[in-house]
Design a protein around this motif. Structure first.
Motif, mmCIF file in Angstrom:
data_model
loop_
_atom_site.group_PDB
_atom_site.id
_atom_site.type_symbol
_atom_site.label_atom_id
_atom_site.label_comp_id
_atom_site.label_asym_id
_atom_site.label_seq_id
_atom_site.Cartn_x
_atom_site.Cartn_y
_atom_site.Cartn_z
ATOM 1 N N THR A 150 0.781 -0.941 0.147
ATOM 2 C CA THR A 150 0.241 0.231 -0.342
ATOM 3 C C THR A 150 1.069 1.267 -0.196
ATOM 4 O OG1 THR A 150 -2.076 -1.017 1.246
ATOM 5 C CG2 THR A 150 -1.766 1.029 0.781
ATOM 6 N N GLU A 151 1.931 1.215 0.897
ATOM 7 C CA GLU A 151 2.902 2.027 1.108
ATOM 8 C C GLU A 151 3.726 2.655 0.317
ATOM 9 O OE1 GLU A 151 4.326 5.705 2.482
ATOM 10 O OE2 GLU A 151 2.711 4.662 3.252
ATOM 11 N N VAL A 152 4.211 2.089 -0.681
ATOM 12 C CA VAL A 152 4.915 1.579 -2.183
ATOM 13 C C VAL A 152 3.814 2.120 -3.103
ATOM 14 C CG1 VAL A 152 5.782 0.499 -4.540
ATOM 15 C CG2 VAL A 152 5.889 -0.118 -2.316
ATOM 16 N N VAL A 153 2.773 2.068 -3.399
ATOM 17 C CA VAL A 153 1.755 2.707 -4.227
ATOM 18 C C VAL A 153 1.707 4.023 -3.726
ATOM 19 C CG1 VAL A 153 -0.696 2.025 -5.235
ATOM 20 C CG2 VAL A 153 0.447 -0.044 -5.031
ATOM 21 N N TRP A 154 1.334 4.013 -3.024
ATOM 22 C CA TRP A 154 0.972 5.552 -2.768
ATOM 23 C C TRP A 154 2.413 6.419 -2.922
ATOM 24 C CZ3 TRP A 154 3.431 9.444 0.455
ATOM 25 C CH2 TRP A 154 2.572 10.267 1.039
ATOM 26 N N ARG A 155 3.391 6.055 -2.648
ATOM 27 C CA ARG A 155 4.843 7.052 -2.985
ATOM 28 C C ARG A 155 4.910 6.743 -4.567
ATOM 29 N NH1 ARG A 155 9.532 6.724 1.752
ATOM 30 N NH2 ARG A 155 8.523 6.494 3.469
ATOM 31 N N GLU A 156 4.549 5.740 -5.687
ATOM 32 C CA GLU A 156 5.225 5.738 -6.506
ATOM 33 C C GLU A 156 3.923 6.175 -7.790
ATOM 34 O OE1 GLU A 156 7.964 4.924 -8.023
ATOM 35 O OE2 GLU A 156 9.210 4.995 -6.411
ATOM 36 N N ARG A 157 2.645 7.015 -7.000
ATOM 37 C CA ARG A 157 2.111 6.762 -7.662
ATOM 38 C C ARG A 157 2.094 8.091 -8.939
ATOM 39 N NH1 ARG A 157 2.178 10.004 -3.193
ATOM 40 N NH2 ARG A 157 1.638 12.370 -3.130
ATOM 41 N N ARG A 158 2.417 8.495 -9.336
ATOM 42 C CA ARG A 158 2.682 9.034 -10.374
ATOM 43 C C ARG A 158 4.160 8.180 -11.749
ATOM 44 N NH1 ARG A 158 3.004 12.906 -5.767
ATOM 45 N NH2 ARG A 158 1.904 14.396 -5.455
ATOM 46 N N SER A 159 4.559 7.239 -10.718
ATOM 47 C CA SER A 159 5.075 6.016 -12.014
ATOM 48 C C SER A 159 4.264 5.900 -12.949
ATOM 49 C CB SER A 159 6.108 5.512 -11.248
ATOM 50 O OG SER A 159 5.490 4.510 -10.406
ATOM 51 N N LYS A 160 4.934 5.617 -13.656
ATOM 52 C CA LYS A 160 4.124 4.713 -15.003
ATOM 53 C C LYS A 160 3.521 3.436 -15.123
ATOM 54 C CE LYS A 160 6.663 7.249 -19.387
ATOM 55 N NZ LYS A 160 7.499 7.204 -19.472
ATOM 56 N N TRP A 161 4.751 2.749 -13.829
ATOM 57 C CA TRP A 161 3.922 1.891 -13.591
ATOM 58 C C TRP A 161 2.295 1.584 -12.988
ATOM 59 C CZ3 TRP A 161 4.204 -1.401 -8.839
ATOM 60 C CH2 TRP A 161 4.961 -0.525 -8.166
ATOM 61 N N VAL A 162 2.592 2.114 -11.387
ATOM 62 C CA VAL A 162 1.609 2.438 -11.164
ATOM 63 C C VAL A 162 0.457 2.517 -11.431
ATOM 64 C CG1 VAL A 162 0.734 3.399 -8.725
ATOM 65 C CG2 VAL A 162 2.869 2.969 -9.067
ATOM 66 N N ARG A 163 0.692 3.681 -12.501
ATOM 67 C CA ARG A 163 -0.574 3.909 -13.359
ATOM 68 C C ARG A 163 -1.403 2.870 -14.167
ATOM 69 N NH1 ARG A 163 2.479 9.058 -14.224
ATOM 70 N NH2 ARG A 163 2.812 8.977 -16.217
ATOM 71 N N LYS A 164 -0.127 2.459 -14.970
ATOM 72 C CA LYS A 164 -0.481 1.683 -15.166
ATOM 73 C C LYS A 164 -1.300 -0.213 -15.257
ATOM 74 C CE LYS A 164 0.857 -2.125 -18.852
ATOM 75 N NZ LYS A 164 0.642 -3.379 -17.733
ATOM 76 N N LEU A 165 -1.219 -0.589 -13.574
ATOM 77 C CA LEU A 165 -0.859 -0.827 -12.779
ATOM 78 C C LEU A 165 -2.255 -0.917 -12.330
ATOM 79 C CD1 LEU A 165 -0.420 -3.195 -10.821
ATOM 80 C CD2 LEU A 165 -0.046 -1.953 -9.024
ATOM 81 N N MET A 166 -2.881 0.889 -11.737
ATOM 82 C CA MET A 166 -4.224 0.952 -11.634
ATOM 83 C C MET A 166 -5.327 0.709 -12.535
ATOM 84 S SD MET A 166 -4.298 1.799 -8.115
ATOM 85 C CE MET A 166 -2.479 0.629 -8.310
ATOM 86 N N LYS A 167 -4.530 0.897 -14.444
ATOM 87 C CA LYS A 167 -5.440 0.693 -15.067
ATOM 88 C C LYS A 167 -5.591 -0.536 -14.663
ATOM 89 C CE LYS A 167 -5.747 1.539 -20.437
ATOM 90 N NZ LYS A 167 -4.708 2.385 -20.937
ATOM 91 N N ASP A 168 -4.931 -1.110 -15.002
ATOM 92 C CA ASP A 168 -5.050 -3.050 -14.709
ATOM 93 C C ASP A 168 -5.819 -3.552 -13.881
ATOM 94 O OD1 ASP A 168 -3.571 -2.701 -17.585
ATOM 95 O OD2 ASP A 168 -1.958 -3.701 -16.740
ATOM 96 N N GLY A 169 -6.984 -2.473 -12.655
ATOM 97 C CA GLY A 169 -7.494 -3.025 -11.772
ATOM 98 C C GLY A 169 -6.496 -4.228 -10.329
ATOM 99 N N GLY A 170 -4.991 -3.305 -10.934
ATOM 100 C CA GLY A 170 -4.082 -3.835 -9.276
ATOM 101 C C GLY A 170 -3.482 -5.126 -9.616
ATOM 102 N N GLN A 171 -4.208 -5.220 -10.839
ATOM 103 C CA GLN A 171 -3.187 -7.042 -10.963
ATOM 104 C C GLN A 171 -1.969 -6.834 -11.793
ATOM 105 O OE1 GLN A 171 -4.947 -10.081 -9.951
ATOM 106 N NE2 GLN A 171 -6.288 -8.347 -9.263
#
Length: 252
Positions: free
Chosen positions: A231-252
């Motif tokens: 959870t902390e990683v996703v919040w800190r890296e929320r502006r990175s491309k891989w997290v944006r892609k992760l959120m777009k794919d539903g967290g998978q």
């Protein structure tokens, strides 16, 4: 060869993206194993282990008290190591892990103190005594709370990690005091009867469910840390491309 392997894993797990992928693969297996091991240990100890010839059934609280105490101590050492890495090498994942470790460690320290008090009343006739072991364990809880407070009061995550890391490193000294207080000072608290190295004086019928309970607690701690760290990683890296892609794919 071994050192190269350790170094490679160190750098790989130091990557937030790799840690997230690694934990995604590990958690589905680790979580049920942790729950199973913990349940077996607790049920075995509370329901099937023999009664103590002096304390009767009141001693059974050790199957909660000892795992909680050991988990709180091990967690703080791990947090101190993460604090050292965060302060000296400024590794992001060390900062994340330190923040993920603290809450569950504080809960275990509180459980240790509460169960110790409940065990102390029928055994020693008092809920609390300001002896070396109990007092140092209370200080450990305060150190956990102090680390959590610094992480939340200081707005800048890097500055918060540095301040919390320094406190975590200093607090490791208290872990040593907690561990050896019953050997250094005559206290109300009994000495250690369970030894991972050396011969234990505890009945084997009590020893094995206690060891399983401890292992289950440590595994649950690992699960909790991984979930919080993700959870902390996703919040800190929320502006990175891989997290944006992760959120777009539903967290998978």
């Amino acid at each position: 060869m071994v050192w190269q392997t350790i170094k490679r894993w160190y750098h790989m797990l130091g990557s937030p993206r790799y840690f997230y992928r690694f934990s995604s693969a590990l958690l589905p297996w680790l979580t049920p194993i942790a729950l199973l091991v913990f349940t077996v240990g607790i049920v075995w100890g509370l329901a099937f282990a023999p009664s103590d010839y002096q304390q009767g059934n009141s001693y059974r609280i050790i199957f909660i008290h000892v795992p909680a105490s050991s988990g709180a101590l091990m967690g703080y050492v791990a947090m101190g190591v993460a604090g050292l890495v965060a302060v000296v090498w400024r590794m992001k994942m060390a900062e994340v892990m330190m923040k993920a470790i603290a809450p569950f460690g504080a809960v275990l320290a509180a459980i240790s103190l509460a169960t110790g008090a409940l065990w102390g009343k029928p055994t020693w006739g008092t809920y609390w005594q300001w002896d070396a072991r109990m007092t140092s364990m209370l200080i450990l809880l305060f150190m956990y709370v102090g680390v959590i407070a610094l992480q939340n009061v200081i707005r800048d995550p890097r500055q918060a990690a540095r301040a919390a890391g320094l406190l975590a490193m200093v607090g490791v000294i208290n872990v040593v005091i907690v561990k050896y207080s019953v050997e250094w000072v005559q206290t109300l608290h009994q000495g250690s009867t369970l030894k991972l190295l050396g011969e234990s004086t505890i009945n084997p019928a009590m020893k094995y469910p206690l060891l399983i309970s401890m292992l289950g607690t440590w595994l649950l701690y690992a699960v909790n840390v991984m979930v919080r760290a993700r959870t902390e990683v996703v919040w800190r890296e929320r502006r990175s491309k891989w997290v944006r892609k992760l959120m777009k794919d539903g967290g998978q």
